[in-house]
Design an enzyme around this catalytic site. Structure first.
Site, short mmCIF file in Angstrom:
data_model
loop_
_atom_site.label_atom_id
_atom_site.label_comp_id
_atom_site.label_asym_id
_atom_site.label_seq_id
_atom_site.Cartn_x
_atom_site.Cartn_y
_atom_site.Cartn_z
N LYS A 23 -18.16 -22.57 -32.50
CA LYS A 23 -18.19 -22.33 -31.37
C LYS A 23 -17.57 -21.06 -30.97
O LYS A 23 -18.14 -20.17 -30.40
CB LYS A 23 -17.74 -23.42 -30.39
CG LYS A 23 -17.48 -22.85 -28.87
CD LYS A 23 -16.37 -23.70 -28.17
CE LYS A 23 -16.11 -22.94 -26.96
NZ LYS A 23 -14.75 -22.62 -26.81
N CYS A 118 -11.73 -22.74 -19.63
CA CYS A 118 -10.84 -23.84 -19.50
C CYS A 118 -9.78 -23.25 -19.00
O CYS A 118 -9.14 -22.18 -19.32
CB CYS A 118 -10.42 -24.22 -20.89
SG CYS A 118 -11.54 -25.22 -21.57
N ARG A 123 -4.35 -16.81 -18.16
CA ARG A 123 -5.06 -16.10 -19.35
C ARG A 123 -5.48 -14.91 -19.19
O ARG A 123 -6.70 -14.66 -18.68
CB ARG A 123 -6.27 -17.16 -19.88
CG ARG A 123 -6.06 -18.53 -20.23
CD ARG A 123 -7.14 -19.27 -20.68
NE ARG A 123 -7.72 -18.97 -21.68
CZ ARG A 123 -8.96 -19.53 -22.60
NH1 ARG A 123 -9.42 -20.44 -21.80
NH2 ARG A 123 -9.26 -19.22 -23.70
N ASP A 307 -5.68 -24.92 -30.24
CA ASP A 307 -6.69 -25.75 -30.15
C ASP A 307 -6.63 -27.12 -30.79
O ASP A 307 -7.32 -28.17 -30.51
CB ASP A 307 -7.90 -25.12 -30.60
CG ASP A 307 -8.11 -23.80 -29.83
OD1 ASP A 307 -7.93 -23.68 -28.75
OD2 ASP A 307 -8.77 -22.86 -30.50
N ARG A 399 -19.30 -28.43 -23.60
CA ARG A 399 -19.22 -26.87 -23.91
C ARG A 399 -18.86 -26.68 -25.18
O ARG A 399 -19.45 -25.58 -25.71
CB ARG A 399 -18.16 -26.25 -22.92
CG ARG A 399 -18.33 -26.30 -21.35
CD ARG A 399 -17.40 -25.49 -20.66
NE ARG A 399 -16.93 -24.52 -21.60
CZ ARG A 399 -15.60 -24.29 -22.08
NH1 ARG A 399 -14.59 -24.76 -21.24
NH2 ARG A 399 -15.48 -23.20 -22.75
N1 EPU Z 1 -3.34 -12.72 -23.66
C1 EPU Z 1 -2.60 -11.64 -23.14
N2 EPU Z 1 -3.12 -10.58 -22.60
C2 EPU Z 1 -4.69 -10.46 -22.89
C3 EPU Z 1 -5.34 -11.44 -23.67
C4 EPU Z 1 -4.50 -12.55 -24.16
O1 EPU Z 1 -1.58 -11.67 -22.68
O2 EPU Z 1 -5.43 -9.57 -22.43
C5 EPU Z 1 -2.28 -13.53 -24.26
C6 EPU Z 1 -2.75 -15.09 -23.65
O3 EPU Z 1 -2.28 -15.37 -22.65
C7 EPU Z 1 -2.39 -16.06 -24.97
C8 EPU Z 1 -2.31 -15.12 -26.22
O4 EPU Z 1 -2.50 -13.94 -25.71
O5 EPU Z 1 -0.95 -16.32 -24.72
C9 EPU Z 1 -3.56 -15.52 -27.08
O6 EPU Z 1 -4.65 -15.41 -26.39
P1 EPU Z 1 -6.19 -15.13 -26.97
O7 EPU Z 1 -6.82 -13.47 -26.38
O8 EPU Z 1 -5.99 -15.00 -28.52
O9 EPU Z 1 -7.12 -16.13 -26.58
P2 EPU Z 1 -8.43 -16.21 -26.20
O10 EPU Z 1 -9.40 -15.04 -26.99
O11 EPU Z 1 -8.72 -15.90 -24.59
C10 EPU Z 1 -9.30 -17.70 -27.98
C11 EPU Z 1 -10.20 -18.88 -28.14
C12 EPU Z 1 -9.40 -20.19 -27.61
C13 EPU Z 1 -8.09 -20.17 -28.41
C14 EPU Z 1 -7.29 -18.97 -28.20
C15 EPU Z 1 -6.08 -18.77 -29.25
C16 EPU Z 1 -12.47 -18.18 -27.72
C17 EPU Z 1 -13.66 -18.19 -26.68
N3 EPU Z 1 -11.53 -18.76 -27.24
O12 EPU Z 1 -9.03 -17.43 -26.61
O13 EPU Z 1 -10.08 -21.30 -27.78
O14 EPU Z 1 -7.29 -21.17 -27.87
O15 EPU Z 1 -8.08 -17.80 -28.82
O16 EPU Z 1 -6.24 -19.09 -30.68
O17 EPU Z 1 -12.49 -17.89 -28.85
C18 EPU Z 1 -10.86 -23.47 -27.31
O18 EPU Z 1 -11.57 -23.40 -28.51
O19 EPU Z 1 -10.62 -24.55 -26.77
C19 EPU Z 1 -10.31 -22.28 -26.88
C20 EPU Z 1 -9.43 -22.37 -25.71
#
Ligand code: EPU
Length: 420
Positions: A23, A118, A123, A307, A399
């Site tokens: 996903k 979510c 975030r 996750d 989702r």
């Molecule tokens: N962060 C920042 N600033 C940013 C972006 C991220 O401070 O601009 C922080 C976040 O707050 C967090 C950390 O960096 O503490 C990591 O966040 P990341 O950006 O890696 O997460 P994401 O890309 O928003 C993806 C997955 C999530 C998964 C996270 C961590 C997708 C669509 N989502 O989210 O998946 O938990 O990486 O591995 O790829 C799920 O599958 O249920 C899910 C939430």
């Protein structure tokens, strides 16, 4: 009126389950495909509502989307137009933000309302925006509508303060057409990033170093159509592995890449779960031995995925003693603990950790999937519980999990949907 999932617990599961395409890779691959000037075929696309939402967003942009066979999608951006992305659908999923990088990369301009997804605590997307700015873009925020535009995008060195998956992918997409070389330092190393970079390279991009913490992108002038197969979903795999450890007599989880799951598999081994790991599958067998409690700290890949801690917590309620789960990615990602306690678990949340005291018998009751992986946690718990567990807000589960009920039924679970 609301559709709920009901599970009658206590059945012993057995058989084989096949894991679907990832996903979190898919939701980035679909927006990445619009960077191409020709049709892109992606195979292994899971049937989940996030994909439907992304297809609707593509259609809003005038992109032709053809669903062929069950898991086969053709994305043809030939007649695409760079329209503002302000529909309700944008707010439904977090992955909408990948259109920021993709549209900025292709047209040097994007207008979009803030994405949804979510709620796991704050975030932010500051790192995505800083990356776009470093490439030469200006970012404006007008009452929740982001406008990001650039005269031209010029490759540069970008250091990410946090190794963010989303920021790494978004910057990669914005940089594929930029002039010269972009270097992303402290890039995230998740397998989904390698998958997106592989698609971009098949389209003609020049991305190197994916899977390490330094990714280099040399800008190109044109990208064309290609064929790409998505990697298996390591989080779906982890969910089925965990529920096998919780409720199976003997179960095989196939179409997995074991190296993507090492952090989980070694924790399960530490807990005393009986398993055989093969090239692309794992078999879990029931054992009468008491499960050992463990300490888990989430971290970026190859660490223990945030996750996975939620579904694993359901299993930890059956370990003999106290387990501790500590979050370093989303310190507030513990809403599942309150739901588990409604079922009889003894968990105590002390942010950024949860203490899980086991073993406790679980009883079916009415619970709420507060987010996608909380839903997965409650499914694992429901399969172990005495009586019927009724899960609300299942749109979160839909989702991200393809045919959850069908897959579990085939394994012998008593699971069904009802409108209440
Ligand atoms: N962060 C920042 N600033 C940013 C972006 C991220 O401070 O601009 C922080 C976040 O707050 C967090 C950390 O960096 O503490 C990591 O966040 P990341 O950006 O890696 O997460 P994401 O890309 O928003 C993806 C997955 C999530 C998964 C996270 C961590 C997708 C669509 N989502 O989210 O998946 O938990 O990486 O591995 O790829 C799920 O599958 O249920 C899910 C939430």
């Amino acid at each position: 009126m609301e559709e709920v999932i009901k599970i009658e617990g206590g059945r012993k599961l057995s058989g084989t389950v096949r894991i679907s395409g990832s996903k979190n890779a898919t939701v980035a691959l679909i927006p990445a495909a619009i960077l191409s000037n020709g049709p892109v075929t992606i195979v292994g696309v899971p049937t989940i509502s996030d994909v439907k939402a992304l297809a609707a967003l593509l259609e809003e942009l005038g992109v032709r989307v053809i669903f062929k066979a069950q898991d086969h999608i053709i994305i043809d951006p030939k007649h695409m137009e760079n329209r503002p992305m302000v529909s309700e659908t944008v707010g439904k999923l977090r992955a909408s933000y990948y259109f920021m990088g993709a549209l900025l990369g292709k047209y040097k301009k994007v207008e979009m309302k803030m994405p949804g997804g979510c709620y796991l605590g704050p975030r932010p997307i500051d790192l995505h925006l800083k990356g776009f700015e470093a490439l030469g873009a200006k970012v404006y925020n007008d009452r929740g509508i982001m406008r990001i535009e650039a005269e031209e995008l010029i490759g540069t060195k970008i250091f990410l303060d946090v190794a963010s998956v989303g920021a790494t992918i978004n910057i990669m997409m914005a940089a594929v057409y930029a002039k010269g070389r972009t270097v992303i330092e402290n890039a995230a190393k998740e397998p989904e990033i390698i998958d997106v970079a592989t698609l971009l390279n098949r389209m003609g991009a020049r991305v190197r170093g994916m899977g390490t913490n330094v990714i280099t992108i040399d800008g190109v002038d044109d990208l064309g159509g290609c064929f790409h197969e998505i990697i298996p979903d390591r989080i779906e795999a982890a969910t089925y592995i965990t529920l096998a450890a919780a409720a199976a007599e003997e179960m095989t989880i196939e179409n997995i890449i074991p190296t993507h799951l090492e952090a989980l598999l070694s924790k399960l081994q530490e807990m005393g779960v009986d398993m055989d790991v093969n090239v692309d599958s794992v078999t879990i067998r029931h054992t009468d031995k008491a499960l050992t409690p463990v300490e888990v700290t989430t971290g970026p890949y190859p660490g223990f995925a945030t996750d996975i801690q939620q579904p694993l917590t359901a299993l930890l309620t059956q370990a003999h003693g106290q387990s501790i789960v500590t979050e370093t990615i989303y310190p507030e990602r513990f809403k599942h603990c309150r739901e588990l306690n409604k079922m009889g678990a003894n968990t105590d949340v002390r942010i950024p950790s949860s203490l899980i005291n086991g073993p406790t018998p679980l009883y079916g009751t009415v619970v709420e999937a507060t987010d996608l992986r909380c839903g997965a946690c409650l499914v694992v718990a429901g399969l172990m519980a005495e009586g019927i567990t009724e899960i609300h807000n299942i749109y979160h589960i839909d989702r991200g999990y393809e045919n959850l009920d069908g897959k579990l039924k085939a394994l012998g679970a008593n699971i069904w949907r009802e409108t209440v």
